[in-house]
Enzyme design. Structure first.
Site, mmCIF file in Angstrom:
data_model
loop_
_atom_site.group_PDB
_atom_site.id
_atom_site.type_symbol
_atom_site.label_atom_id
_atom_site.label_comp_id
_atom_site.label_asym_id
_atom_site.label_seq_id
_atom_site.Cartn_x
_atom_site.Cartn_y
_atom_site.Cartn_z
ATOM 1 N N THR A 83 0.827 -1.210 0.000
ATOM 2 C CA THR A 83 0.000 0.000 0.000
ATOM 3 C C THR A 83 0.861 1.260 0.000
ATOM 4 O O THR A 83 0.689 2.151 -0.832
ATOM 5 C CB THR A 83 -0.904 -0.003 1.257
ATOM 6 O OG1 THR A 83 -1.615 -1.235 1.273
ATOM 7 C CG2 THR A 83 -1.867 1.160 1.260
ATOM 8 N N LYS A 125 6.069 1.940 12.562
ATOM 9 C CA LYS A 125 5.887 2.343 13.964
ATOM 10 C C LYS A 125 6.256 1.229 14.938
ATOM 11 O O LYS A 125 6.770 1.489 16.027
ATOM 12 C CB LYS A 125 4.449 2.804 14.212
ATOM 13 C CG LYS A 125 3.362 1.787 13.893
ATOM 14 C CD LYS A 125 2.674 2.069 12.591
ATOM 15 C CE LYS A 125 1.662 1.000 12.241
ATOM 16 N NZ LYS A 125 0.867 1.296 11.078
ATOM 17 N N VAL A 144 3.334 7.684 12.508
ATOM 18 C CA VAL A 144 2.287 8.055 13.467
ATOM 19 C C VAL A 144 1.213 8.856 12.750
ATOM 20 O O VAL A 144 1.486 9.902 12.165
ATOM 21 C CB VAL A 144 2.863 8.890 14.635
ATOM 22 C CG1 VAL A 144 1.758 9.264 15.612
ATOM 23 C CG2 VAL A 144 3.979 8.130 15.338
ATOM 24 N N GLY A 153 -0.450 8.431 10.019
ATOM 25 C CA GLY A 153 -0.447 8.458 8.552
ATOM 26 C C GLY A 153 -0.122 9.807 7.947
ATOM 27 O O GLY A 153 0.998 10.297 8.036
ATOM 28 N N ILE A 174 -1.076 12.800 8.746
ATOM 29 C CA ILE A 174 -1.041 13.988 9.621
ATOM 30 C C ILE A 174 0.421 14.323 9.940
ATOM 31 O O ILE A 174 1.157 13.463 10.413
ATOM 32 C CB ILE A 174 -1.806 13.732 10.949
ATOM 33 C CG1 ILE A 174 -3.262 13.353 10.661
ATOM 34 C CG2 ILE A 174 -1.723 14.945 11.845
ATOM 35 C CD1 ILE A 174 -4.071 13.033 11.925
ATOM 36 N N GLY A 219 -11.140 -4.901 4.573
ATOM 37 C CA GLY A 219 -9.679 -4.892 4.497
ATOM 38 C C GLY A 219 -9.039 -3.869 5.420
ATOM 39 O O GLY A 219 -7.892 -3.485 5.231
ATOM 40 N N GLU A 230 -5.321 -5.041 10.305
ATOM 41 C CA GLU A 230 -3.965 -5.536 10.074
ATOM 42 C C GLU A 230 -4.040 -7.064 9.950
ATOM 43 O O GLU A 230 -5.006 -7.688 10.406
ATOM 44 C CB GLU A 230 -3.067 -5.193 11.274
ATOM 45 C CG GLU A 230 -2.968 -3.721 11.598
ATOM 46 C CD GLU A 230 -1.762 -3.025 10.986
ATOM 47 O OE1 GLU A 230 -0.882 -3.701 10.449
ATOM 48 O OE2 GLU A 230 -1.735 -1.788 11.028
ATOM 49 N N LYS A 278 2.382 4.026 18.452
ATOM 50 C CA LYS A 278 2.413 5.422 17.997
ATOM 51 C C LYS A 278 2.539 6.370 19.193
ATOM 52 O O LYS A 278 3.291 7.351 19.152
ATOM 53 C CB LYS A 278 1.145 5.717 17.188
ATOM 54 C CG LYS A 278 1.090 4.910 15.889
ATOM 55 C CD LYS A 278 -0.286 4.946 15.244
ATOM 56 C CE LYS A 278 -0.338 4.090 13.992
ATOM 57 N NZ LYS A 278 -1.697 3.864 13.482
HETATM 58 P P1 NAP Z 1 1.865 -4.093 2.850
HETATM 59 O O1 NAP Z 1 0.815 -3.560 1.932
HETATM 60 O O2 NAP Z 1 1.629 -5.380 3.543
HETATM 61 O O3 NAP Z 1 3.207 -4.199 1.994
HETATM 62 C C1 NAP Z 1 4.372 -4.783 2.504
HETATM 63 C C2 NAP Z 1 5.349 -4.941 1.353
HETATM 64 O O4 NAP Z 1 6.540 -5.513 1.875
HETATM 65 C C3 NAP Z 1 4.856 -5.851 0.232
HETATM 66 O O5 NAP Z 1 5.160 -5.283 -0.996
HETATM 67 C C4 NAP Z 1 5.653 -7.133 0.446
HETATM 68 O O6 NAP Z 1 5.931 -7.830 -0.754
HETATM 69 C C5 NAP Z 1 6.926 -6.586 1.016
HETATM 70 N N1 NAP Z 1 7.648 -7.581 1.807
HETATM 71 C C6 NAP Z 1 7.206 -8.269 2.881
HETATM 72 N N2 NAP Z 1 8.191 -9.086 3.324
HETATM 73 C C7 NAP Z 1 9.239 -8.904 2.490
HETATM 74 C C8 NAP Z 1 10.533 -9.466 2.409
HETATM 75 N N3 NAP Z 1 10.941 -10.380 3.281
HETATM 76 N N4 NAP Z 1 11.341 -9.040 1.426
HETATM 77 C C9 NAP Z 1 10.946 -8.109 0.530
HETATM 78 N N5 NAP Z 1 9.736 -7.522 0.570
HETATM 79 C C10 NAP Z 1 8.903 -7.929 1.539
HETATM 80 O O7 NAP Z 1 2.234 -3.027 3.969
HETATM 81 P P2 NAP Z 1 1.920 -1.469 3.982
HETATM 82 O O8 NAP Z 1 0.516 -1.277 4.424
HETATM 83 O O9 NAP Z 1 2.376 -0.849 2.730
HETATM 84 O O10 NAP Z 1 2.823 -0.997 5.232
HETATM 85 C C11 NAP Z 1 4.207 -0.781 5.107
HETATM 86 C C12 NAP Z 1 4.709 -0.110 6.372
HETATM 87 O O11 NAP Z 1 4.025 1.124 6.541
HETATM 88 C C13 NAP Z 1 4.451 -0.895 7.663
HETATM 89 O O12 NAP Z 1 5.507 -0.669 8.555
HETATM 90 C C14 NAP Z 1 3.169 -0.277 8.193
HETATM 91 O O13 NAP Z 1 3.018 -0.424 9.580
HETATM 92 C C15 NAP Z 1 3.386 1.155 7.816
HETATM 93 N N6 NAP Z 1 2.174 1.953 7.700
HETATM 94 C C16 NAP Z 1 1.177 1.565 6.886
HETATM 95 C C17 NAP Z 1 0.050 2.351 6.755
HETATM 96 C C18 NAP Z 1 -1.077 1.976 5.827
HETATM 97 O O14 NAP Z 1 -2.042 2.737 5.729
HETATM 98 N N7 NAP Z 1 -0.996 0.860 5.122
HETATM 99 C C19 NAP Z 1 -0.050 3.536 7.485
HETATM 100 C C20 NAP Z 1 1.006 3.932 8.311
HETATM 101 C C21 NAP Z 1 2.118 3.136 8.412
HETATM 102 P P3 NAP Z 1 4.792 -8.469 -1.690
HETATM 103 O O15 NAP Z 1 3.974 -7.303 -2.170
HETATM 104 O O16 NAP Z 1 5.521 -9.120 -2.787
HETATM 105 O O17 NAP Z 1 4.017 -9.394 -0.814
HETATM 106 N N1 HSE Z 2 -3.957 -0.214 11.252
HETATM 107 C C1 HSE Z 2 -3.638 1.176 11.296
HETATM 108 C C2 HSE Z 2 -4.914 1.971 11.556
HETATM 109 C C3 HSE Z 2 -2.982 1.580 9.985
HETATM 110 O O1 HSE Z 2 -6.018 1.405 11.496
HETATM 111 O O2 HSE Z 2 -4.839 3.152 11.852
HETATM 112 C C4 HSE Z 2 -2.229 2.874 10.062
HETATM 113 O O3 HSE Z 2 -1.181 2.835 10.958
#
Ligand code: NAP
Ligand code: HSE
Length: 429
Positions: A14, A107, A134, A136, A138, A189, A192, A207
């Site tokens: 994402t 985080k 923390v 997103g 903001i 979806g 987590e 956070k």
């Molecule tokens: P995600 O959609 O699950 O994507 C994770 C990515 O990491 C995928 O592309 C996955 O590959 C790759 N990956 C996982 N294990 C790997 C490995 N061993 N080697 C290489 N690549 C690997 O996660 P996300 O939502 O983007 O979140 C990423 C980070 O941002 C996390 O730390 C999360 O806590 C943080 N975050 C997310 C959000 C949010 O809204 N999503 C908000 C704030 C912070 P594949 O695609 O090939 O499976």
């Molecule tokens: N699971 C988190 C939330 C994603 O619902 O806020 C962003 O950190």
């Protein structure tokens, strides 16, 4: 022409894909604002064949994130894999040692290992930026480390998990029980992969621990956060709280007291007409109080592709501009070990009791509260709920958590309760 800032991105989910899209969409704007072009050179994820809704053909694909982290043609390593151990931590450390700056949204990793990573980065003259970690989109990290740097921060609080706020507001608007809305959130979806990170308050606790460190100059101390999730919040409590003029939020509060640093993440009541009470759906809100500035309220999307990538990009631009800040806003070696204190700051409390409908029941409850030193502010008894049982709501005057614990333990001994009493803190906001 100034040389480009070269990015290597590990993780194309994402957030990672959101960053790729902004770099492609806003190349000119980023170059002007950064003072140099920003270019992606290498990327990594697990599955190369996955359809990712973005053209990655111009970037070198690495099977191993470590290869991105240490590549000669990468200046900034962008860690967007996630997880508090394993490849996320290993690749960040490798990147720092290889002379790269690091941007992450992780985080969990910062809450668990922030101090060690900050010490490593600063000893090597590198920066780690984490605006997206923390709330997103903001800009709370930059607000605290830069805009509010001249203040002594007195309290930080907020709703920092969008999924929990979605569940709680949807329960109220649709009149649905927790289990039904949890299932809806899963289907949409929102949860987590491990849902306890969301509904158990752990993600929001991560956070809060990060914000505490910046606010109070303490080493990040996630283990000291008192955490309770939203699993025990019932539709009954949401309705009754609304009757009394409140909404229930998974609220994080961090403040320093004479006893030490209090950090708690728990379901609390807030006035329904307050900014926090008005917060609906997946939106986040962070409230910061400083001795000179007073109260600042920041509100916006706490998750999702665009908002989170926007925050990651702000870090990249900061590095491109040559801004180099200590990880937690002051050198890691000057951060003091937190003195954790259990919550003792007095507050009003909400109590919901299901009582036998018989003479003297209410008097027995009032006696227990009086013996605990708790003064009643408001009390409301509803009509019979089920045969011979009545719901009774109590809002107390300010009292201590210790007094509430005493009362909650003593109440069942009155013999007039038909189920366990429920108690929730009412936070002053
Ligand atoms: P995600 O959609 O699950 O994507 C994770 C990515 O990491 C995928 O592309 C996955 O590959 C790759 N990956 C996982 N294990 C790997 C490995 N061993 N080697 C290489 N690549 C690997 O996660 P996300 O939502 O983007 O979140 C990423 C980070 O941002 C996390 O730390 C999360 O806590 C943080 N975050 C997310 C959000 C949010 O809204 N999503 C908000 C704030 C912070 P594949 O695609 O090939 O499976
Ligand atoms: N699971 C988190 C939330 C994603 O619902 O806020 C962003 O950190």
């Amino acid at each position: 022409m100034t040389s480009p800032l070269r990015l290597g991105i590990a993780g194309l989910g994402t957030v990672g894909i959101g960053v790729v899209k902004i770099v492609q969409k806003h190349a000119d704007l980023l170059a002007k604002r950064s003072g140099r072009p920003v270019a992606i050179t290498a990327v990594s994820a697990r599955d190369r064949m996955k359809n990712r809704d973005a053209d990655l053909s111009a970037y070198r694909w690495e099977v191993d994130p470590m290869a991105v982290a240490t590549a000669d043609d990468v200046d900034v390593f962008i860690e967007l894999v996630g997880g508090d151990t394993g490849i996320a931590r290993d690749s960040i450390e490798a990147a720092l040692r290889a002379g790269k700056d690091v941007v992450t949204a992780n985080k969990a990793l910062l809450a668990m290992h922030g101090q060690a990573l900050a010490e490593l980065a600063e000893s090597l003259g590198r920066v780690i930026r984490f605006e997206a970690a923390v709330a997103g989109g903001i800009p709370v990290i930059k607000s605290m480390t830069e805009s509010l740097a001249g203040n002594r921060i007195t309290r930080v609080m907020g709703v920092m998990n969008g999924t929990c706020n979605y569940i709680l507001t949807r329960m109220e608007s649709a009149g649905l029980p927790y289990e039904a809305v949890f299932e809806e959130a899963r289907q949409l979806g929102y949860l987590e992969a491990d849902p306890t990170l969301d509904v158990g308050g752990i993600d929001a606790g991560h956070k809060l621990a990060i914000l505490s460190s910046i606010a109070f100059g303490t080493q990040v101390s996630f283990d000291a956060v008192e955490i309770e999730g939203i699993e025990r919040v019932s539709i009954d409590d949401i309705r009754r709280a609304a009757d009394m003029g409140y909404r229930i939020k998974l609220l994080g509060v961090a403040q320093t007291t004479a006893r030490g640093l209090e950090q708690r993440m728990s379901p609390c009541l807030v006035p329904a007409d307050s900014p926090l009470g008005q917060l609906v759906g997946g939106t986040n809100m962070v409230v910061i109080e400083g001795d000179s500035v007073g109260q600042i309220v920041l509100r916006g999307a706490g998750a999702g592709e665009g908002p989170t990538a926007s925050a990651v990009m702000s870090d990249i631009i900061e590095i491109a501009r040559g801004v180099r800040l200590p990880v937690f806003g002051q050198p890691a070696e000057t951060l003091v070990a937190a003195q954790p204190a259990r919550t003792a700051v007095p507050a009003a409390y909400y109590m919901r009791l299901e009582l036998q409908d018989k003479p003297g029941a209410l008097a027995k409850v009032a006696t227990v509260l009086g013996d605990a030193g708790i003064s009643i502010d408001r009390m409301r008894q509803y009509g019979q709920h089920s045969p011979a049982s009545v719901p009774v709501l109590v809002v107390t005057h300010k009292t201590t958590p210790e007094a509430i614990d005493f009362a909650i333990e003593a109440l069942p001994r009155t013999g007039v309760l038909v189920s366990d009493p429920v108690e929730l803190r009412i936070e002053e906001v």
